[in-house]
Design an enzyme around this catalytic site. Sequence first.
Site, PDB file in Angstrom:
ATOM      1  N   HIS A  41      50.031   2.159  30.425  1.00 49.28           N
ATOM      2  CA  HIS A  41      49.326   0.922  30.115  1.00 49.28           C
ATOM      3  C   HIS A  41      47.973   0.861  30.825  1.00 49.28           C
ATOM      4  O   HIS A  41      47.881   1.282  31.981  1.00 49.28           O
ATOM      5  CB  HIS A  41      50.197  -0.258  30.583  1.00 49.28           C
ATOM      6  CG  HIS A  41      49.650  -1.588  30.194  1.00 49.28           C
ATOM      7  ND1 HIS A  41      49.650  -2.038  28.894  1.00 49.28           N
ATOM      8  CD2 HIS A  41      49.061  -2.549  30.943  1.00 49.28           C
ATOM      9  CE1 HIS A  41      49.092  -3.237  28.860  1.00 49.28           C
ATOM     10  NE2 HIS A  41      48.731  -3.568  30.082  1.00 49.28           N
TER      11      HIS A  41
ATOM     12  N   CYS B 283      37.672  29.447   9.744  1.00 48.55           N
ATOM     13  CA  CYS B 283      37.819  28.512  10.864  1.00 48.55           C
ATOM     14  C   CYS B 283      36.597  28.533  11.770  1.00 48.55           C
ATOM     15  O   CYS B 283      36.008  27.494  12.071  1.00 48.55           O
ATOM     16  CB  CYS B 283      39.077  28.855  11.664  1.00 48.55           C
ATOM     17  SG  CYS B 283      39.224  27.885  13.162  1.00 48.55           S
TER      18      CYS B 283
ATOM     19  N   LYS C  96      32.687  22.265  11.826  1.00 46.38           N
ATOM     20  CA  LYS C  96      33.020  20.903  11.392  1.00 46.38           C
ATOM     21  C   LYS C  96      33.266  19.988  12.591  1.00 46.38           C
ATOM     22  O   LYS C  96      32.719  18.894  12.676  1.00 46.38           O
ATOM     23  CB  LYS C  96      34.255  20.982  10.478  1.00 46.38           C
ATOM     24  CG  LYS C  96      34.808  19.698   9.914  1.00 46.38           C
ATOM     25  CD  LYS C  96      35.773  18.927  10.774  1.00 46.38           C
ATOM     26  CE  LYS C  96      36.971  19.651  11.289  1.00 46.38           C
ATOM     27  NZ  LYS C  96      38.022  19.939  10.321  1.00 46.38           N
TER      28      LYS C  96
ATOM     29  N   GLU D 264      50.743   3.550  23.816  1.00 47.12           N
ATOM     30  CA  GLU D 264      51.952   2.967  24.420  1.00 47.12           C
ATOM     31  C   GLU D 264      52.788   2.261  23.355  1.00 47.12           C
ATOM     32  O   GLU D 264      54.000   2.091  23.507  1.00 47.12           O
ATOM     33  CB  GLU D 264      51.606   2.004  25.566  1.00 47.12           C
ATOM     34  CG  GLU D 264      50.877   0.749  25.170  1.00 47.12           C
ATOM     35  CD  GLU D 264      50.553  -0.142  26.375  1.00 47.12           C
ATOM     36  OE1 GLU D 264      51.498  -0.609  27.025  1.00 47.12           O
ATOM     37  OE2 GLU D 264      49.361  -0.378  26.647  1.00 47.12           O
TER      38      GLU D 264
ATOM     39  N   TYR E 281      41.192  16.593   2.703  1.00 49.83           N
ATOM     40  CA  TYR E 281      40.730  16.761   4.083  1.00 49.83           C
ATOM     41  C   TYR E 281      39.198  16.871   4.151  1.00 49.83           C
ATOM     42  O   TYR E 281      38.547  16.164   4.907  1.00 49.83           O
ATOM     43  CB  TYR E 281      41.217  18.097   4.652  1.00 49.83           C
ATOM     44  CG  TYR E 281      42.655  18.266   5.002  1.00 49.83           C
ATOM     45  CD1 TYR E 281      43.048  18.264   6.330  1.00 49.83           C
ATOM     46  CD2 TYR E 281      43.607  18.511   4.036  1.00 49.83           C
ATOM     47  CE1 TYR E 281      44.367  18.493   6.696  1.00 49.83           C
ATOM     48  CE2 TYR E 281      44.928  18.738   4.385  1.00 49.83           C
ATOM     49  CZ  TYR E 281      45.301  18.727   5.712  1.00 49.83           C
ATOM     50  OH  TYR E 281      46.599  18.953   6.057  1.00 49.83           O
TER      51      TYR E 281
ATOM     52  N   ALA F 228      45.907  17.352  12.337  1.00 49.75           N
ATOM     53  CA  ALA F 228      44.952  16.256  12.472  1.00 49.75           C
ATOM     54  C   ALA F 228      43.922  16.348  11.368  1.00 49.75           C
ATOM     55  O   ALA F 228      43.537  17.445  10.962  1.00 49.75           O
ATOM     56  CB  ALA F 228      44.253  16.337  13.826  1.00 49.75           C
TER      57      ALA F 228
ATOM     58  N   GLU G 114      36.588  14.158   5.670  1.00 50.98           N
ATOM     59  CA  GLU G 114      35.973  14.492   6.957  1.00 50.98           C
ATOM     60  C   GLU G 114      34.449  14.502   6.843  1.00 50.98           C
ATOM     61  O   GLU G 114      33.735  13.948   7.695  1.00 50.98           O
ATOM     62  CB  GLU G 114      36.470  15.857   7.446  1.00 50.98           C
ATOM     63  CG  GLU G 114      37.924  15.833   7.867  1.00 50.98           C
ATOM     64  CD  GLU G 114      38.432  17.157   8.431  1.00 50.98           C
ATOM     65  OE1 GLU G 114      39.452  17.141   9.131  1.00 50.98           O
ATOM     66  OE2 GLU G 114      37.820  18.222   8.160  1.00 50.98           O
TER      67      GLU G 114
ATOM     68  N   CYS H 228      36.728  24.803  10.678  1.00 50.58           N
ATOM     69  CA  CYS H 228      37.150  23.939  11.788  1.00 50.58           C
ATOM     70  C   CYS H 228      36.124  23.807  12.913  1.00 50.58           C
ATOM     71  O   CYS H 228      35.835  22.694  13.360  1.00 50.58           O
ATOM     72  CB  CYS H 228      38.436  24.470  12.416  1.00 50.58           C
ATOM     73  SG  CYS H 228      39.614  25.127  11.250  1.00 50.58           S
TER      74      CYS H 228
HETATM   75  P1  NDP Z   1      42.557  19.382  -0.667  1.00 54.48           P
HETATM   76  O1  NDP Z   1      43.506  20.153  -1.482  1.00 54.48           O
HETATM   77  O2  NDP Z   1      43.000  18.747   0.599  1.00 54.48           O
HETATM   78  O3  NDP Z   1      41.903  18.241  -1.545  1.00 54.48           O
HETATM   79  C1  NDP Z   1      41.269  18.524  -2.763  1.00 54.48           C
HETATM   80  C2  NDP Z   1      40.793  17.218  -3.353  1.00 54.48           C
HETATM   81  O4  NDP Z   1      39.975  17.485  -4.475  1.00 54.48           O
HETATM   82  C3  NDP Z   1      41.936  16.330  -3.811  1.00 54.48           C
HETATM   83  O5  NDP Z   1      41.597  15.011  -3.511  1.00 54.48           O
HETATM   84  C4  NDP Z   1      41.957  16.574  -5.311  1.00 54.48           C
HETATM   85  O6  NDP Z   1      42.405  15.462  -6.041  1.00 54.48           O
HETATM   86  C5  NDP Z   1      40.495  16.776  -5.593  1.00 54.48           C
HETATM   87  N1  NDP Z   1      40.243  17.592  -6.794  1.00 54.48           N
HETATM   88  C6  NDP Z   1      40.801  18.769  -7.127  1.00 54.48           C
HETATM   89  N2  NDP Z   1      40.297  19.220  -8.292  1.00 54.48           N
HETATM   90  C7  NDP Z   1      39.403  18.289  -8.700  1.00 54.48           C
HETATM   91  C8  NDP Z   1      38.568  18.177  -9.826  1.00 54.48           C
HETATM   92  N3  NDP Z   1      38.542  19.102 -10.774  1.00 54.48           N
HETATM   93  N4  NDP Z   1      37.781  17.072  -9.941  1.00 54.48           N
HETATM   94  C9  NDP Z   1      37.801  16.122  -8.966  1.00 54.48           C
HETATM   95  N5  NDP Z   1      38.567  16.182  -7.890  1.00 54.48           N
HETATM   96  C10 NDP Z   1      39.376  17.245  -7.756  1.00 54.48           C
HETATM   97  O7  NDP Z   1      41.346  20.392  -0.428  1.00 54.48           O
HETATM   98  P2  NDP Z   1      40.136  20.413   0.577  1.00 54.48           P
HETATM   99  O8  NDP Z   1      39.072  21.156  -0.166  1.00 54.48           O
HETATM  100  O9  NDP Z   1      39.815  19.067   1.111  1.00 54.48           O
HETATM  101  O10 NDP Z   1      40.698  21.271   1.776  1.00 54.48           O
HETATM  102  C11 NDP Z   1      41.262  22.572   1.524  1.00 54.48           C
HETATM  103  C12 NDP Z   1      42.300  22.926   2.558  1.00 54.48           C
HETATM  104  O11 NDP Z   1      41.653  23.192   3.784  1.00 54.48           O
HETATM  105  C13 NDP Z   1      43.289  21.809   2.879  1.00 54.48           C
HETATM  106  O12 NDP Z   1      44.376  21.823   2.023  1.00 54.48           O
HETATM  107  C14 NDP Z   1      43.674  22.119   4.285  1.00 54.48           C
HETATM  108  O13 NDP Z   1      44.783  22.980   4.277  1.00 54.48           O
HETATM  109  C15 NDP Z   1      42.480  22.831   4.857  1.00 54.48           C
HETATM  110  N6  NDP Z   1      41.734  21.974   5.777  1.00 54.48           N
HETATM  111  C16 NDP Z   1      42.352  21.439   6.876  1.00 54.48           C
HETATM  112  C17 NDP Z   1      41.656  20.631   7.742  1.00 54.48           C
HETATM  113  C18 NDP Z   1      42.339  20.043   8.919  1.00 54.48           C
HETATM  114  O14 NDP Z   1      43.442  20.469   9.252  1.00 54.48           O
HETATM  115  N7  NDP Z   1      41.749  19.051   9.586  1.00 54.48           N
HETATM  116  C19 NDP Z   1      40.244  20.320   7.537  1.00 54.48           C
HETATM  117  C20 NDP Z   1      39.696  20.902   6.354  1.00 54.48           C
HETATM  118  C21 NDP Z   1      40.428  21.692   5.530  1.00 54.48           C
HETATM  119  P3  NDP Z   1      43.972  15.136  -6.258  1.00 54.48           P
HETATM  120  O15 NDP Z   1      44.422  14.443  -5.006  1.00 54.48           O
HETATM  121  O16 NDP Z   1      43.977  14.229  -7.439  1.00 54.48           O
HETATM  122  O17 NDP Z   1      44.631  16.445  -6.491  1.00 54.48           O
END
Ligand code: NDP
Length: 452
Positions: A435, A43, A51, A440, A178, A341, A182, A48
């Site tokens: 408002h 984080c 970022k 709202e 995410y 978020a 982002e 976080c």
């Molecule tokens: P996510 O699990 O959110 O997303 C992973 C993405 O990668 C999905 O779109 C998935 O596709 C894709 N993917 C997985 N494997 C492959 C592959 N072999 N080839 C191509 N695409 C692939 O992971 P993130 O890395 O974005 O984030 C990790 C975690 O970090 C999140 O789950 C969250 O908990 C946390 N996080 C939270 C944030 C926040 O609260 N604002 C910000 C950043 C991170 P598919 O959909 O098809 O599975």
Amino acid sequence: MSFDYDLFVIGGGSGGVRAARVAAADTGAKVGMAEESRYGGTCVIRGCVPKKLMVFASSYAPAMKQAAAYGWDVQSGDFDWPAFRINLEGELDRLEGIYRNLLKNSGVETYDFRATVTGPNTVRLSDGRKFSAKTILVATGGWPSVPQVPGAEYTITSNEIFHLETLPKRILIVGGGYIACEFAGILNGLGADAHLWYRGTKVLRGFDEEARDVISQGMQERGITIVTETNIAQINKSEGGLQVTDTQGAVHDFDLVMYATGRAPNSAGLGLEALGVGLDPVGAVEVDVYSQTAVPSIYAIGDVTDRVNLTPVAIREGMAFVETALKGNPTRVDHALIPSAIFTQPEYGTIGLSEEDARAEEAIEVYATSFRPMNTSFINDPHRVLMKLVVSQATRKILGCHIVADGAGEMIQMAGIAVKMGATKEDFDRVCAVHPTMSEELVTMKSPVRTA
Ligand code: NDP
């Protein structure tokens, strides 16, 4: 039997640090902690916090354009990445210092080494020192996972993005979750030609469909190129960059490729399986509702358990662990209705069920409005926002609230209180509108747009 420590924590991220210092400060426990990298964890050091600072930095480009449209004489130059990065690194050093001081002032003894678990009550540091502990807490977090494609070694993950020498002119981000969404917004805002490739049909799988549509459209309106149903087949080095072959066989040139394809629990090589601690197929440490593993003296919290992978959840799990294991007051973490978020541009705040998930469970009403907000419609900006409530027909309770708009993260924190309290649609309706604001709409939507 006497131990060197009452509690030994492995991993100095948000969850581990909170558990260690509360245990030491509130219960007088003798606490040791090992961290092989930097205190603050994902984080603070590579997630976080940096970022969000990059989100802030990237938001000035559209703000300057908007200011000009409002009549300001704005001269915008290029973004000075090295200057920002130096300030960012300074800020992270400051925050890490705060974490170290918090631990020190609570009496936690820290070791800047990797630790492994060698028995139900023993740990060993990478320098060879061994300690015994009545209770061991594993809080080692997660780590980016990168698909094994030819040339994957030329790519980066979100771990490295904060340390780049120069910003790429043209970047490919792979993933639709995410982090991918982002960072596509961040890099686009900072002036890069940002491309996002997603293997599915629409980014942010699992979230509310309508919100995903508004976000996806908003990202593209802001200049991000989103290509769906595609992936990387191969990456080759080229002069000055990378040549990427997609799964359809087309070849593209990029300066940089970043994988954001999920994160895996950081449980490998800790010695847990040998002791009988269960790991699931993705490596998550298996725990009960009190974060206790199959070995009663070993607990685990945070992303290494792959429950709800968010900083505030890890912190709550850490606090509940202290209540349970050190204060004799068994405490569960409530993992239901957690607001969150996503700092995409446009931003998304959400709590509860998506329309689709709610409909699969019961009869619902959907109240939703998507519109151009006052501040940007004034300057003919096409961007739309979304305010949406998913309501139970039977109980009238708000099952899900979805906001896509500037400041959605701040709004959902407030709306989340009402939803968590069990507010009904009629409770929302009884609140007088503020408002003129975007939010709202949450208390003025009179008729459902859909019932099912
Ligand atoms: P996510 O699990 O959110 O997303 C992973 C993405 O990668 C999905 O779109 C998935 O596709 C894709 N993917 C997985 N494997 C492959 C592959 N072999 N080839 C191509 N695409 C692939 O992971 P993130 O890395 O974005 O984030 C990790 C975690 O970090 C999140 O789950 C969250 O908990 C946390 N996080 C939270 C944030 C926040 O609260 N604002 C910000 C950043 C991170 P598919 O959909 O098809 O599975």
